[in-house]
Design a protein around this motif. Structure first.
Motif, PDB file in Angstrom:
ATOM      1  N   ASP A 153      45.483  54.115  67.054  1.00 11.08           N
ATOM      2  CA  ASP A 153      46.344  54.462  68.175  1.00 11.08           C
ATOM      3  C   ASP A 153      46.975  53.202  68.745  1.00 11.08           C
ATOM      4  O   ASP A 153      46.351  52.476  69.505  1.00 11.08           O
ATOM      5  CB  ASP A 153      45.517  55.174  69.243  1.00 11.08           C
ATOM      6  CG  ASP A 153      46.357  55.791  70.330  1.00 11.08           C
ATOM      7  OD1 ASP A 153      47.577  55.943  70.127  1.00 11.08           O
ATOM      8  OD2 ASP A 153      45.791  56.123  71.376  1.00 11.08           O
ATOM      9  N   PHE A 154      48.212  52.936  68.346  1.00  5.49           N
ATOM     10  CA  PHE A 154      48.933  51.806  68.903  1.00  5.49           C
ATOM     11  C   PHE A 154      49.339  52.145  70.332  1.00  5.49           C
ATOM     12  O   PHE A 154      49.664  53.285  70.647  1.00  5.49           O
ATOM     13  CB  PHE A 154      50.176  51.496  68.064  1.00  5.49           C
ATOM     14  CG  PHE A 154      49.829  50.970  66.705  1.00  5.49           C
ATOM     15  CD1 PHE A 154      49.456  49.653  66.533  1.00  5.49           C
ATOM     16  CD2 PHE A 154      49.881  51.798  65.602  1.00  5.49           C
ATOM     17  CE1 PHE A 154      49.136  49.156  65.281  1.00  5.49           C
ATOM     18  CE2 PHE A 154      49.563  51.311  64.346  1.00  5.49           C
ATOM     19  CZ  PHE A 154      49.188  49.985  64.185  1.00  5.49           C
ATOM     20  N   ILE A 155      49.331  51.159  71.205  1.00  3.31           N
ATOM     21  CA  ILE A 155      49.632  51.379  72.616  1.00  3.31           C
ATOM     22  C   ILE A 155      51.134  51.513  72.836  1.00  3.31           C
ATOM     23  O   ILE A 155      51.594  52.423  73.486  1.00  3.31           O
ATOM     24  CB  ILE A 155      49.059  50.238  73.481  1.00  3.31           C
ATOM     25  CG1 ILE A 155      47.538  50.195  73.344  1.00  3.31           C
ATOM     26  CG2 ILE A 155      49.454  50.437  74.939  1.00  3.31           C
ATOM     27  CD1 ILE A 155      46.899  49.002  73.993  1.00  3.31           C
ATOM     28  N   ASP A 188      49.030  47.022  53.095  1.00  2.00           N
ATOM     29  CA  ASP A 188      49.855  47.928  52.301  1.00  2.00           C
ATOM     30  C   ASP A 188      50.014  49.318  52.928  1.00  2.00           C
ATOM     31  O   ASP A 188      50.515  50.236  52.297  1.00  2.00           O
ATOM     32  CB  ASP A 188      49.325  48.038  50.873  1.00  2.00           C
ATOM     33  CG  ASP A 188      47.877  48.457  50.804  1.00  2.00           C
ATOM     34  OD1 ASP A 188      47.199  48.457  51.847  1.00  2.00           O
ATOM     35  OD2 ASP A 188      47.407  48.777  49.700  1.00  2.00           O
ATOM     36  N   ILE A 189      49.626  49.468  54.173  1.00  2.00           N
ATOM     37  CA  ILE A 189      49.865  50.729  54.874  1.00  2.00           C
ATOM     38  C   ILE A 189      51.278  50.686  55.441  1.00  2.00           C
ATOM     39  O   ILE A 189      51.611  49.783  56.205  1.00  2.00           O
ATOM     40  CB  ILE A 189      48.833  50.936  55.996  1.00  2.00           C
ATOM     41  CG1 ILE A 189      47.456  51.129  55.374  1.00  2.00           C
ATOM     42  CG2 ILE A 189      49.215  52.132  56.861  1.00  2.00           C
ATOM     43  CD1 ILE A 189      46.355  51.269  56.370  1.00  2.00           C
ATOM     44  N   PRO A 190      52.133  51.633  55.074  1.00  2.00           N
ATOM     45  CA  PRO A 190      53.520  51.603  55.557  1.00  2.00           C
ATOM     46  C   PRO A 190      53.609  51.942  57.044  1.00  2.00           C
ATOM     47  O   PRO A 190      53.025  52.906  57.510  1.00  2.00           O
ATOM     48  CB  PRO A 190      54.219  52.670  54.707  1.00  2.00           C
ATOM     49  CG  PRO A 190      53.130  53.560  54.221  1.00  2.00           C
ATOM     50  CD  PRO A 190      51.874  52.740  54.176  1.00  2.00           C
ATOM     51  N   LEU A 191      54.328  51.098  57.772  1.00  2.00           N
ATOM     52  CA  LEU A 191      54.480  51.246  59.214  1.00  2.00           C
ATOM     53  C   LEU A 191      55.946  51.146  59.606  1.00  2.00           C
ATOM     54  O   LEU A 191      56.742  50.570  58.873  1.00  2.00           O
ATOM     55  CB  LEU A 191      53.703  50.141  59.943  1.00  2.00           C
ATOM     56  CG  LEU A 191      52.214  50.048  59.654  1.00  2.00           C
ATOM     57  CD1 LEU A 191      51.661  48.744  60.180  1.00  2.00           C
ATOM     58  CD2 LEU A 191      51.488  51.226  60.266  1.00  2.00           C
ATOM     59  N   PRO A 201      63.363  50.392  61.671  1.00  2.00           N
ATOM     60  CA  PRO A 201      63.037  51.078  62.926  1.00  2.00           C
ATOM     61  C   PRO A 201      63.814  52.386  63.036  1.00  2.00           C
ATOM     62  O   PRO A 201      64.873  52.547  62.428  1.00  2.00           O
ATOM     63  CB  PRO A 201      63.461  50.081  64.004  1.00  2.00           C
ATOM     64  CG  PRO A 201      64.379  49.125  63.345  1.00  2.00           C
ATOM     65  CD  PRO A 201      64.042  49.122  61.888  1.00  2.00           C
ATOM     66  N   GLN A 202      63.269  53.309  63.820  1.00  3.12           N
ATOM     67  CA  GLN A 202      63.890  54.623  63.935  1.00  3.12           C
ATOM     68  C   GLN A 202      63.954  55.033  65.407  1.00  3.12           C
ATOM     69  O   GLN A 202      62.993  54.837  66.156  1.00  3.12           O
ATOM     70  CB  GLN A 202      63.075  55.647  63.153  1.00  3.12           C
ATOM     71  CG  GLN A 202      63.726  56.975  63.011  1.00  3.12           C
ATOM     72  CD  GLN A 202      62.995  57.854  62.006  1.00  3.12           C
ATOM     73  OE1 GLN A 202      61.895  57.541  61.553  1.00  3.12           O
ATOM     74  NE2 GLN A 202      63.612  58.957  61.657  1.00  3.12           N
ATOM     75  N   ALA A 235      58.497  52.871  73.017  1.00  7.95           N
ATOM     76  CA  ALA A 235      58.583  52.487  71.613  1.00  7.95           C
ATOM     77  C   ALA A 235      57.186  52.070  71.185  1.00  7.95           C
ATOM     78  O   ALA A 235      56.435  51.475  71.964  1.00  7.95           O
ATOM     79  CB  ALA A 235      59.565  51.342  71.402  1.00  7.95           C
ATOM     80  N   TYR A 236      56.833  52.399  69.954  1.00  5.89           N
ATOM     81  CA  TYR A 236      55.494  52.056  69.458  1.00  5.89           C
ATOM     82  C   TYR A 236      55.490  52.023  67.938  1.00  5.89           C
ATOM     83  O   TYR A 236      56.387  52.544  67.274  1.00  5.89           O
ATOM     84  CB  TYR A 236      54.433  53.030  69.977  1.00  5.89           C
ATOM     85  CG  TYR A 236      54.664  54.486  69.593  1.00  5.89           C
ATOM     86  CD1 TYR A 236      54.178  54.987  68.399  1.00  5.89           C
ATOM     87  CD2 TYR A 236      55.380  55.332  70.421  1.00  5.89           C
ATOM     88  CE1 TYR A 236      54.390  56.307  68.038  1.00  5.89           C
ATOM     89  CE2 TYR A 236      55.602  56.648  70.075  1.00  5.89           C
ATOM     90  CZ  TYR A 236      55.103  57.133  68.882  1.00  5.89           C
ATOM     91  OH  TYR A 236      55.332  58.436  68.528  1.00  5.89           O
ATOM     92  N   VAL A 237      54.448  51.420  67.384  1.00  6.57           N
ATOM     93  CA  VAL A 237      54.259  51.355  65.936  1.00  6.57           C
ATOM     94  C   VAL A 237      53.703  52.684  65.472  1.00  6.57           C
ATOM     95  O   VAL A 237      52.821  53.262  66.116  1.00  6.57           O
ATOM     96  CB  VAL A 237      53.281  50.210  65.558  1.00  6.57           C
ATOM     97  CG1 VAL A 237      53.060  50.175  64.049  1.00  6.57           C
ATOM     98  CG2 VAL A 237      53.814  48.867  66.055  1.00  6.57           C
ATOM     99  N   SER A 238      54.214  53.166  64.356  1.00  4.55           N
ATOM    100  CA  SER A 238      53.809  54.458  63.809  1.00  4.55           C
ATOM    101  C   SER A 238      53.548  54.318  62.320  1.00  4.55           C
ATOM    102  O   SER A 238      54.125  53.469  61.657  1.00  4.55           O
ATOM    103  CB  SER A 238      54.924  55.479  64.064  1.00  4.55           C
ATOM    104  OG  SER A 238      54.616  56.704  63.460  1.00  4.55           O
ATOM    105  N   TYR A 239      52.679  55.194  61.806  1.00  2.00           N
ATOM    106  CA  TYR A 239      52.496  55.262  60.362  1.00  2.00           C
ATOM    107  C   TYR A 239      53.751  55.857  59.770  1.00  2.00           C
ATOM    108  O   TYR A 239      54.267  56.843  60.277  1.00  2.00           O
ATOM    109  CB  TYR A 239      51.317  56.158  59.981  1.00  2.00           C
ATOM    110  CG  TYR A 239      49.998  55.604  60.414  1.00  2.00           C
ATOM    111  CD1 TYR A 239      49.363  54.648  59.655  1.00  2.00           C
ATOM    112  CD2 TYR A 239      49.410  56.023  61.596  1.00  2.00           C
ATOM    113  CE1 TYR A 239      48.161  54.134  60.065  1.00  2.00           C
ATOM    114  CE2 TYR A 239      48.206  55.514  62.010  1.00  2.00           C
ATOM    115  CZ  TYR A 239      47.581  54.576  61.240  1.00  2.00           C
ATOM    116  OH  TYR A 239      46.405  54.056  61.647  1.00  2.00           O
TER     117      TYR A 239
END
Length: 166
Positions: free
Chosen positions: A46-48, A90-93, A137-138, A161-165
């Motif tokens: 869970d990214f903040i 190697d996890i796409p973010l 980014p999206q 805005a946050y980091v997502s898988y």
């Protein structure tokens, strides 16, 4: 309230890191069919993320002045950066951005939310996260609100805005 929310999110993140370390991530020794590496998290990360002032950042504006709560949001970014450093590379973010429903309309909202996501992406890259690790980014505009756009508090939470898988 903000302090408590931040503290509880940090505690949850620490618990996730601990659980990931104990039960965590497939080391890749077992290969999935076709030779692709099978990566599995035992718990979601869970990214903040951060929240922004209304209609910010403006074109060409340093995103740090556009943050809703400069000190809390900077601390959240540092925690997210730390978490990224603990994850397999190697996890796409990707970084995703959002707006509230009153600060803009239509395509303007998508552009603003994309500026938010791009600002965080650029910051992460500037802090040493390889650009190859992050997809483009999206921006989702006012889609996917997490709170009521009828209140200022809710709108403030939706400007994020946050980091997502990926």
């Amino acid at each position: 309230m903000i302090g408590f929310h931040w503290y509880s999110r940090c505690m949850a993140m620490c618990l996730i890191l601990l659980m990931s370390a104990c039960a965590g991530v497939d080391t890749g020794e077992g290969q999935a069919m076709g030779g692709a590496r099978n990566i599995v998290f035992s718990d979601p990360v869970d990214f903040i993320g951060v929240n922004f002032k209304t209609a910010r950042p403006r074109q060409g504006e340093d995103f740090s002045v556009a943050l809703l709560s400069s000190s809390a949001d900077r601390e959240a970014l540092k925690q997210d950066l730390h978490l990224l450093g603990k994850m397999p590379s190697d996890i796409p973010l990707r970084v995703v951005g959002f707006t509230d429903s009153r600060e803009c309309a239509g395509e303007e909202c998508r552009e603003l939310s994309l500026r938010r996501a791009k600002a965080i992406t650029d910051w992460l890259i500037g802090m040493g996260i390889p650009s190859s690790r992050l997809a483009a980014p999206q921006g989702f505009g006012a889609e996917r609100p997490i709170d009521d756009n009828g209140t200022e508090k809710g709108r403030a939470r939706n400007r994020r805005a946050y980091v997502s898988y990926d």
